[in-house]
Design a protein around this motif. Structure first.
Motif, PDB file in Angstrom:
ATOM      1  N   PHE B 137       0.834  -1.200   0.000  1.00 24.65           N
ATOM      2  CA  PHE B 137       0.000   0.000   0.000  1.00 24.65           C
ATOM      3  C   PHE B 137       0.867   1.248   0.000  1.00 24.65           C
ATOM      4  N   ASP B 138       0.583   2.155  -0.940  1.00 23.57           N
ATOM      5  CA  ASP B 138       1.342   3.388  -1.094  1.00 23.57           C
ATOM      6  C   ASP B 138       0.452   4.539  -0.614  1.00 23.57           C
ATOM      7  N   GLU B 139       0.653   4.942   0.645  1.00 21.58           N
ATOM      8  CA  GLU B 139      -0.253   5.918   1.260  1.00 21.58           C
ATOM      9  C   GLU B 139      -0.266   7.246   0.500  1.00 21.58           C
ATOM     10  N   GLU B 140       0.915   7.675   0.052  1.00 20.76           N
ATOM     11  CA  GLU B 140       1.014   8.958  -0.646  1.00 20.76           C
ATOM     12  C   GLU B 140       0.202   8.935  -1.948  1.00 20.76           C
ATOM     13  N   ALA B 141       0.391   7.866  -2.725  1.00 18.89           N
ATOM     14  CA  ALA B 141      -0.328   7.744  -3.999  1.00 18.89           C
ATOM     15  C   ALA B 141      -1.829   7.638  -3.760  1.00 18.89           C
ATOM     16  N   PHE B 142      -2.208   6.928  -2.704  1.00 19.07           N
ATOM     17  CA  PHE B 142      -3.635   6.782  -2.421  1.00 19.07           C
ATOM     18  C   PHE B 142      -4.250   8.118  -1.989  1.00 19.07           C
ATOM     19  N   ASP B 143      -3.517   8.881  -1.180  1.00 17.07           N
ATOM     20  CA  ASP B 143      -4.012  10.195  -0.747  1.00 17.07           C
ATOM     21  C   ASP B 143      -4.213  11.134  -1.940  1.00 17.07           C
ATOM     22  N   GLU B 144      -3.316  11.007  -2.911  1.00 19.48           N
ATOM     23  CA  GLU B 144      -3.470  11.816  -4.141  1.00 19.48           C
ATOM     24  C   GLU B 144      -4.749  11.428  -4.877  1.00 19.48           C
ATOM     25  N   TRP B 145      -4.999  10.140  -4.920  1.00 24.81           N
ATOM     26  CA  TRP B 145      -6.227   9.618  -5.542  1.00 24.81           C
ATOM     27  C   TRP B 145      -7.471  10.134  -4.798  1.00 24.81           C
ATOM     28  N   VAL B 146      -7.427  10.123  -3.466  1.00 30.06           N
ATOM     29  CA  VAL B 146      -8.556  10.617  -2.664  1.00 30.06           C
ATOM     30  C   VAL B 146      -8.809  12.096  -2.980  1.00 30.06           C
ATOM     31  N   ASP B 147      -7.716  12.863  -3.118  1.00 27.33           N
ATOM     32  CA  ASP B 147      -7.837  14.301  -3.403  1.00 27.33           C
ATOM     33  C   ASP B 147      -8.529  14.579  -4.746  1.00 27.33           C
ATOM     34  N   LEU B 148      -8.411  13.645  -5.669  1.00 29.13           N
ATOM     35  CA  LEU B 148      -9.074  13.822  -6.968  1.00 29.13           C
ATOM     36  C   LEU B 148     -10.600  13.802  -6.823  1.00 29.13           C
ATOM     37  N   GLN B 181      -8.864  15.086   5.021  1.00 30.80           N
ATOM     38  CA  GLN B 181      -9.472  14.644   3.766  1.00 30.80           C
ATOM     39  C   GLN B 181     -10.985  14.927   3.725  1.00 30.80           C
ATOM     40  N   ARG B 182     -11.460  15.713   4.692  1.00 24.69           N
ATOM     41  CA  ARG B 182     -12.908  15.958   4.777  1.00 24.69           C
ATOM     42  C   ARG B 182     -13.456  16.606   3.499  1.00 24.69           C
ATOM     43  N   ASN B 183     -12.800  17.662   3.048  1.00 25.38           N
ATOM     44  CA  ASN B 183     -13.326  18.374   1.877  1.00 25.38           C
ATOM     45  C   ASN B 183     -13.384  17.493   0.633  1.00 25.38           C
ATOM     46  N   ALA B 184     -12.297  16.800   0.387  1.00 23.84           N
ATOM     47  CA  ALA B 184     -12.251  15.918  -0.783  1.00 23.84           C
ATOM     48  C   ALA B 184     -13.295  14.810  -0.664  1.00 23.84           C
ATOM     49  N   THR B 185     -13.486  14.319   0.569  1.00 25.14           N
ATOM     50  CA  THR B 185     -14.439  13.223   0.783  1.00 25.14           C
ATOM     51  C   THR B 185     -15.870  13.691   0.535  1.00 25.14           C
ATOM     52  N   VAL B 186     -16.200  14.866   1.067  1.00 28.20           N
ATOM     53  CA  VAL B 186     -17.550  15.419   0.855  1.00 28.20           C
ATOM     54  C   VAL B 186     -17.791  15.649  -0.633  1.00 28.20           C
ATOM     55  N   LYS B 187     -16.786  16.246  -1.281  1.00 23.66           N
ATOM     56  CA  LYS B 187     -16.892  16.529  -2.719  1.00 23.66           C
ATOM     57  C   LYS B 187     -17.135  15.238  -3.502  1.00 23.66           C
ATOM     58  N   ASN B 188     -16.359  14.181  -3.142  1.00 21.54           N
ATOM     59  CA  ASN B 188     -16.482  12.906  -3.852  1.00 21.54           C
ATOM     60  C   ASN B 188     -17.859  12.255  -3.623  1.00 21.54           C
ATOM     61  N   LEU B 189     -18.313  12.309  -2.356  1.00 23.41           N
ATOM     62  CA  LEU B 189     -19.609  11.696  -2.030  1.00 23.41           C
ATOM     63  C   LEU B 189     -20.727  12.377  -2.823  1.00 23.41           C
ATOM     64  N   LEU B 190     -20.712  13.710  -2.839  1.00 21.95           N
ATOM     65  CA  LEU B 190     -21.753  14.461  -3.561  1.00 21.95           C
ATOM     66  C   LEU B 190     -21.667  14.190  -5.063  1.00 21.95           C
ATOM     67  N   TYR B 191     -20.433  14.201  -5.570  1.00 24.40           N
ATOM     68  CA  TYR B 191     -20.186  13.952  -6.999  1.00 24.40           C
ATOM     69  C   TYR B 191     -20.734  12.597  -7.442  1.00 24.40           C
ATOM     70  N   SER B 192     -20.622  11.608  -6.543  1.00 23.96           N
ATOM     71  CA  SER B 192     -21.038  10.255  -6.920  1.00 23.96           C
ATOM     72  C   SER B 192     -22.491   9.957  -6.531  1.00 23.96           C
ATOM     73  N   GLY B 193     -23.200  10.933  -5.983  1.00 19.20           N
ATOM     74  CA  GLY B 193     -24.646  10.760  -5.796  1.00 19.20           C
ATOM     75  C   GLY B 193     -25.131  10.656  -4.362  1.00 19.20           C
ATOM     76  N   TYR B 194     -24.207  10.646  -3.379  1.00 18.42           N
ATOM     77  CA  TYR B 194     -24.621  10.549  -1.971  1.00 18.42           C
ATOM     78  C   TYR B 194     -24.897  11.944  -1.407  1.00 18.42           C
ATOM     79  N   SER B 195     -25.922  12.050  -0.595  1.00 19.96           N
ATOM     80  CA  SER B 195     -26.218  13.350   0.023  1.00 19.96           C
ATOM     81  C   SER B 195     -27.029  13.142   1.297  1.00 19.96           C
ATOM     82  N   ASP B 196     -27.183  14.233   2.053  1.00 19.31           N
ATOM     83  CA  ASP B 196     -28.075  14.265   3.219  1.00 19.31           C
ATOM     84  C   ASP B 196     -27.738  13.250   4.307  1.00 19.31           C
ATOM     85  N   TRP B 197     -26.441  12.981   4.498  1.00 15.30           N
ATOM     86  CA  TRP B 197     -26.066  12.154   5.655  1.00 15.30           C
ATOM     87  C   TRP B 197     -26.196  12.997   6.916  1.00 15.30           C
TER      88      TRP B 197
END
Lengths: 261, 261
Positions: B137-148, B181-197
């Motif tokens: 597992f490459d934490e740095e590469a994965f974090d970059e992926w999460v940021d996308l 990673q909160r901002n990226a996570t929220v952005k990703n969740l909304l982008y992929s269709g999740y909302s109103d948690w």
């Protein structure tokens, strides 16, 4: 080689005489299909039933009464082909590897708990004659089968059992079978190669009507009170492995045929 | 049909020109082989890897670092073919059926806990580019992926999520991702269709170094203290579902790519 030539000639004749649609079928193998020479399972049933099995083995399915009718052929293939034996062997290997890594106390208090049915002994001969879990459980017929004392050992489990004994673990057998089945159970265990267990715990009159999870947790708790360290626990049902007084590591054996709460 | 005839003629020519040993191979499909047009996995690897997957999904395997090297092709097939989608859908169906059977209190305290990675969002695009769990597992590469913030939803999970919301469950997202990673996570969740948690719980500074099982148990216990009834919990890791303060029912999603203790 003359025989190879004649095979090719035969193929040639076959392909010329069969319709084009069929010759097309021969060369196009659908992806992810579990091909079997004996039974032609439809790919969608296979996919559905394999996912049903995932849900059952992870306990996602919760309580269930009988296997889906469309999965009878799938479960039969799984149990009688190489997959059940392979899954059982994988679990046994992980179990033994864990057992080998345990530092034993040397005071005779290091213990391993085994369930019996579909854990040490296989009732496959019975279930082969009773629809592989697709028909309602017939307690009378199953008790007659138990009385025969002819259930074979699951080979990987017998190997694990003996391996753990060599390492110095005390073996406790904790089963949902009843006290009146003690003689038949002992006879069957010995007949199939198991011996020298520390104790065989069966359901007594006071355990009647108790759910398996509760009954087995209570019995494990008693062993802990006696000073035993429960390092590992092996069972084909989640009710063998959950509840309270659980062992340090639990090992879930495969069983897509029936569910015990 | 002229085209069918030419296909047959082509077959004829092919079969005459290939060696007898090969023509034999075409017609003899080994039993239990997962045939694939793209990759020809050897049947014994397939059997081994499917049993390894059984051990992983039941937690019999315990802690593991990376998938066995001989199982890279198997895991790739499983994840990118129909099996992963089918298994995920089966789990979602059992989860929703349980949710539908719950009698809600109507006081807004009926809750469902979801993990995020490989539970709501799929990191398959990342793992496809990183050996499907076969490399460290490459934490740095994965974090970059999460940021996308480009991880797609697992379709069956999105359907379940919305179904539970319609039923009136409060949704809590409990992830091993960190606060940064909160901002990226929220952005990703909304982008992929999740909302109103109801709440998104990430690892804070004080949770650093805590095992996932402990961290997630502690957070669930806090929700119970707040008066929430945790009816269901969904996660791809056993560390999402075990420990203390567990939900009434736990639902294990498939993940043969990585293990988190």
């Amino acid at each position: 080689m003359a025989s190879s030539s004649s095979v090719r000639l035969l193929l040639l004749i076959v392909l010329v005489t069969i319709p084009a649609s069929l010759s097309h079928t021969i060369l196009q193998i659908p992806p992810n299909r579990h091909a079997s020479e004996d039974r032609k399972l439809r790919a969608d049933d296979n996919l559905f039933c394999d996912s049903w099995r995932f849900s059952v083995e992870t306990n996602d399915a919760g309580t269930w009464d009988s296997i889906p009718s469309r999965c009878v052929g799938f479960v039969q293939d799984y149990m009688t082909g190489s997959r059940y034996a392979s899954d059982s062997a994988a679990v046994a290997n992980f179990s033994l590897a864990f057992g080998q890594a345990v530092k034993l106390g040397g005071d005779g208090k290091d213990a391993w708990v085994f369930d019996i049915d579909e854990t040490l002994l296989s009732n496959l001969p019975y279930y082969e004659a009773h629809g592989f879990g697709s028909v309602t459980f017939d307690e009378e017929a199953f008790d007659e089968w138990v009385d025969l004392a002819e259930a074979p050992a699951i080979p990987a489990s017998l190997n694990l059992y003996k391996g753990l004994q060599r390492l110095g673990f005390k073996i406790f057998l904790l089963t949902g079978r009843s006290e009146f089945q003690r003689n038949a159970t002992v006879k069957n265990l010995l007949y199939s190669g198991y011996s020298d267990w520390e104790r065989l715990l069966l359901r007594g009159p006071s355990d009647k009507g108790t759910l398996a999870t509760e009954y087995k947790s209570k019995k494990r708790a008693e062993l802990i009170t006696e000073g035993y360290r429960l390092h590992g626990s092996s069972g084909d049902q989640w009710s063998d492995l959950s509840g309270f007084a659980v062992a340090r590591r639990s090992f879930k054996l495969p069983n897509p045929m029936y569910y015990i709460a």
